[in-house]
Design a protein around this motif. Sequence first.
Motif, PDB file in Angstrom:
ATOM      1  N   ASP A 126       0.842  -1.201   0.000  1.00  0.00           N
ATOM      2  CA  ASP A 126       0.000   0.000   0.000  1.00  0.00           C
ATOM      3  C   ASP A 126       0.876   1.249   0.000  1.00  0.00           C
ATOM      4  O   ASP A 126       1.879   1.307   0.722  1.00  0.00           O
ATOM      5  N   ILE A 127       0.477   2.233  -0.783  1.00  0.00           N
ATOM      6  CA  ILE A 127       1.245   3.470  -0.901  1.00  0.00           C
ATOM      7  C   ILE A 127       0.480   4.618  -0.256  1.00  0.00           C
ATOM      8  O   ILE A 127      -0.664   4.907  -0.635  1.00  0.00           O
ATOM      9  N   PHE A 128       1.102   5.256   0.719  1.00  0.00           N
ATOM     10  CA  PHE A 128       0.575   6.460   1.350  1.00  0.00           C
ATOM     11  C   PHE A 128       1.489   7.624   0.968  1.00  0.00           C
ATOM     12  O   PHE A 128       2.709   7.524   1.110  1.00  0.00           O
ATOM     13  N   VAL A 129       0.899   8.699   0.520  1.00  0.00           N
ATOM     14  CA  VAL A 129       1.681   9.864   0.108  1.00  0.00           C
ATOM     15  C   VAL A 129       1.334  11.024   1.035  1.00  0.00           C
ATOM     16  O   VAL A 129       0.158  11.391   1.182  1.00  0.00           O
ATOM     17  N   GLU A 130       2.368  11.582   1.674  1.00  0.00           N
ATOM     18  CA  GLU A 130       2.127  12.713   2.561  1.00  0.00           C
ATOM     19  C   GLU A 130       1.671  13.920   1.746  1.00  0.00           C
ATOM     20  O   GLU A 130       2.343  14.325   0.797  1.00  0.00           O
ATOM     21  N   VAL A 131       0.542  14.480   2.125  1.00  0.00           N
ATOM     22  CA  VAL A 131      -0.016  15.628   1.401  1.00  0.00           C
ATOM     23  C   VAL A 131       0.634  16.901   1.927  1.00  0.00           C
ATOM     24  O   VAL A 131       0.550  17.199   3.129  1.00  0.00           O
ATOM     25  N   PRO A 132       1.294  17.658   1.065  1.00  0.00           N
ATOM     26  CA  PRO A 132       1.947  18.886   1.532  1.00  0.00           C
ATOM     27  C   PRO A 132       0.933  19.891   2.065  1.00  0.00           C
ATOM     28  O   PRO A 132      -0.220  19.938   1.620  1.00  0.00           O
ATOM     29  N   ARG A 133       1.387  20.700   2.979  1.00  0.00           N
ATOM     30  CA  ARG A 133       0.531  21.745   3.549  1.00  0.00           C
ATOM     31  C   ARG A 133       0.752  23.089   2.850  1.00  0.00           C
ATOM     32  O   ARG A 133       0.371  24.125   3.389  1.00  0.00           O
ATOM     33  N   ASP A 134       1.310  23.053   1.660  1.00  0.00           N
ATOM     34  CA  ASP A 134       1.596  24.281   0.930  1.00  0.00           C
ATOM     35  C   ASP A 134       0.768  24.331  -0.352  1.00  0.00           C
ATOM     36  O   ASP A 134      -0.258  23.630  -0.462  1.00  0.00           O
ATOM     37  N   SER A 135       1.178  25.127  -1.295  1.00  0.00           N
ATOM     38  CA  SER A 135       0.404  25.346  -2.518  1.00  0.00           C
ATOM     39  C   SER A 135       0.292  24.097  -3.394  1.00  0.00           C
ATOM     40  O   SER A 135      -0.503  24.074  -4.341  1.00  0.00           O
ATOM     41  N   ARG A 136       1.049  23.066  -3.088  1.00  0.00           N
ATOM     42  CA  ARG A 136       0.989  21.830  -3.866  1.00  0.00           C
ATOM     43  C   ARG A 136      -0.158  20.914  -3.458  1.00  0.00           C
ATOM     44  O   ARG A 136      -0.403  19.893  -4.099  1.00  0.00           O
ATOM     45  N   ARG A 137      -0.856  21.249  -2.388  1.00  0.00           N
ATOM     46  CA  ARG A 137      -1.833  20.311  -1.833  1.00  0.00           C
ATOM     47  C   ARG A 137      -2.869  19.864  -2.856  1.00  0.00           C
ATOM     48  O   ARG A 137      -3.144  18.661  -3.001  1.00  0.00           O
ATOM     49  N   ASP A 138      -3.471  20.784  -3.598  1.00  0.00           N
ATOM     50  CA  ASP A 138      -4.520  20.408  -4.546  1.00  0.00           C
ATOM     51  C   ASP A 138      -3.980  19.494  -5.636  1.00  0.00           C
ATOM     52  O   ASP A 138      -4.655  18.540  -6.054  1.00  0.00           O
ATOM     53  N   ASP A 139      -2.750  19.760  -6.106  1.00  0.00           N
ATOM     54  CA  ASP A 139      -2.149  18.913  -7.139  1.00  0.00           C
ATOM     55  C   ASP A 139      -1.925  17.495  -6.614  1.00  0.00           C
ATOM     56  O   ASP A 139      -2.159  16.510  -7.330  1.00  0.00           O
ATOM     57  N   TYR A 140      -1.468  17.392  -5.376  1.00  0.00           N
ATOM     58  CA  TYR A 140      -1.231  16.068  -4.809  1.00  0.00           C
ATOM     59  C   TYR A 140      -2.538  15.313  -4.599  1.00  0.00           C
ATOM     60  O   TYR A 140      -2.620  14.098  -4.855  1.00  0.00           O
ATOM     61  N   ILE A 141      -3.566  15.981  -4.123  1.00  0.00           N
ATOM     62  CA  ILE A 141      -4.850  15.308  -3.917  1.00  0.00           C
ATOM     63  C   ILE A 141      -5.432  14.850  -5.250  1.00  0.00           C
ATOM     64  O   ILE A 141      -5.951  13.724  -5.364  1.00  0.00           O
ATOM     65  N   ALA A 142      -5.327  15.673  -6.278  1.00  0.00           N
ATOM     66  CA  ALA A 142      -5.805  15.270  -7.600  1.00  0.00           C
ATOM     67  C   ALA A 142      -5.028  14.053  -8.111  1.00  0.00           C
ATOM     68  O   ALA A 142      -5.603  13.117  -8.692  1.00  0.00           O
ATOM     69  N   ALA A 143      -3.715  14.044  -7.889  1.00  0.00           N
ATOM     70  CA  ALA A 143      -2.894  12.917  -8.331  1.00  0.00           C
ATOM     71  C   ALA A 143      -3.205  11.653  -7.535  1.00  0.00           C
ATOM     72  O   ALA A 143      -3.210  10.544  -8.081  1.00  0.00           O
ATOM     73  N   LEU A 144      -3.464  11.790  -6.249  1.00  0.00           N
ATOM     74  CA  LEU A 144      -3.854  10.646  -5.431  1.00  0.00           C
ATOM     75  C   LEU A 144      -5.160  10.041  -5.917  1.00  0.00           C
ATOM     76  O   LEU A 144      -5.302   8.810  -6.011  1.00  0.00           O
TER      77      LEU A 144
END
Length: 286
Positions: A126-144
């Motif tokens: 299982d892969i868990f990716v830490e979601v940044p608390r900066d301006s990248r958050r939306d990009d990471y959530i979309a990629a997840l």
Amino acid sequence: MTVISPLLRGLCDDAALFPPGNAPLAEAVPSHQSYLEAGYSALVGPFVFPAPRLDELSAHVCADQPVTLSLTVPAGPDATAAAVAKALAIPGVDVAAVEVGTPADVAADHAFDELARLHTAYPDIDIFVEVPRDSRRDDYIAALEKAGYSAKFRTGGVQAEAYPDENELADAIISVVRAGIPFKATAGLHHAVRNTDPETGFEQHGFLNIMSAVGAAATGADRSDVVAALAQRDGDALARSVSELDDEDVRRRFLSFGTCSISDPLTELEDLGLIHRSEKTEGTLA
């Protein structure tokens, strides 16, 4: 006999090696084994282990006493495949999950390209990716959402600014719940109920508050209700609220949290009436 409801099974990942517990490895490994043999074993998840310390691990495990890891890789996606391979080369070690850090210079596109290769090589991890608390958050959530991996939210640390307030955390929870992304939380969740740490003065989230907030978000509650769930400090009221949640729905969203102590959540859940042991002496904690 200890009764662990479906709502609580596998909720507590054993993060004894991490602050503020900082348990010695020689003590943490046998303690983890004792938890898995205790009457409350259903509460306990994998042993959270930092990839930078893998060279130390072989001295404390063997094929006759295997250990299942959730391997944290703070260096990020580029270092994850090598860390997994190194862990799996240790006799007696299995890797159930990786928790991948997201250093400040790592964009979502690059991170998920690397993680796609990892998933191909190790499809059962299982892969868990830490979601940044900066301006990248939306990009990471979309990629997840696109990749189908799980999120990891950092909910505290050794400095006050490491703790997101209830508004920030509510937005994060709502985002992943609406996107159908499972998540785990890590750091700062030292108690079941929201509290102010008497020594540091830090405002600390409660792991039951997070569970309650997930339940609210999953039923389409207003943002203000999710914030209120995170802010709740009445333990009895929170326990009643949590006991009424849809176990399966909430736990497929909120998978687990890392705790440096198994005894603390166990005791607090007992005190709140959410875990019942017929004999208090059963499964004495190491």
